[in-house]
Design a protein around this motif. Structure first.
Motif: not given
Length: 245
Positions: A189-195
């Motif tokens: 989820e963190e990676a999706a929010r901060n690509p």
């Protein structure tokens, strides 16, 4: 000077990456080690107190609102006051998550809360390290001798004890896997929010322009021969400046 908290090579990159990863749970043998260690130390403590004319077990302080189910007054150190329970107090839970009943070998132990939880025990060990509380056990038995005693007891222990240790270890392994899944979802989820930013465009290599001169040496052989003839000196009669053979 070296920066604080950095390793020899590569810094703390890998450590920081796994900082939130929970420690691996206790194995079947680790569970037995925790219990057998406590049992041996209790027996040695009871023997020492008896030889010195003291009560076999230290007195238990009156219960307070902060006490847990086993009567620990807020002290969860692995080396908190230890002793056997009374004859009517077998299988007393150390905390609400304790696994009961224990095998006969360990049913009378007074255990610290979450003795089976590697995450909790590691945190407690780090918290108490500054106070060096583990030195309490040094007067009872050396670590190497204690390890040998536990290893020998593991080889000789009965099926009931092994089955209990396996049950506790399997439960903790299940909790560990659930924690890893939760951690994985959070990272996704963190990676999706901060690509990550897109890579810079790759420029196509330019073809170098061919250098051109006055054309000497270029073209078919006939054209080169014609240019040579035009530049060659002429002798009498319009011939080249050399005689043919």
């Amino acid at each position: 000077p070296k920066s604080p908290g950095r390793g020899k090579k590569g810094g703390n990159k890998d450590k920081d990456k796994d900082e939130k990863k929970p420690p691996r749970p206790y194995t079947e043998y680790n569970i037995f080690f925790q219990l057998e260690r406590e049992r041996i130390l209790v027996e040695l403590e009871v023997r020492r107190r008896t030889e010195e004319g003291m009560p076999a077990s230290p007195p238990v302080e009156p219960a307070t609102p902060n006490d847990d189910a086993a009567g620990h007054n807020g002290d969860t150190s692995p080396d908190s006051p230890r002793g056997f329970l009374g004859p009517d107090e077998v299988n007393l839970p150390s905390d609400p998550g304790d696994v009961l009943p224990r095998p006969a070998r360990f049913e009378a132990l007074r255990l610290s809360p979450k003795w089976y939880d590697s995450t909790h025990r590691l945190a407690e060990t780090r918290r108490n390290r500054a106070r060096r509380r583990h030195r309490k056990t040094h007067g009872l038995v050396g670590f190497l001798d204690l390890t040998k005693m536990i290893s020998r007891a593991w080889r000789e222990c009965d099926a009931e004890t092994r089955a209990y240790c396996r049950r506790v270890a399997d439960r903790q392994l299940g909790y560990y896997k659930e924690e890893l899944q939760v951690l994985k979802r959070k990272r996704e989820e963190e990676a999706a929010r901060n690509p990550p930013p897109p890579p810079p465009p790759v420029e196509e290599p330019r073809e170098e322009e061919e250098e051109r001169d006055d054309g000497a040496g270029d073209g078919p052989p006939d054209e080169a021969r014609a240019r040579h003839d035009a530049r060659a000196p002429r002798g009498p009669g319009g011939h080249d400046g050399y005689e043919g053979g």
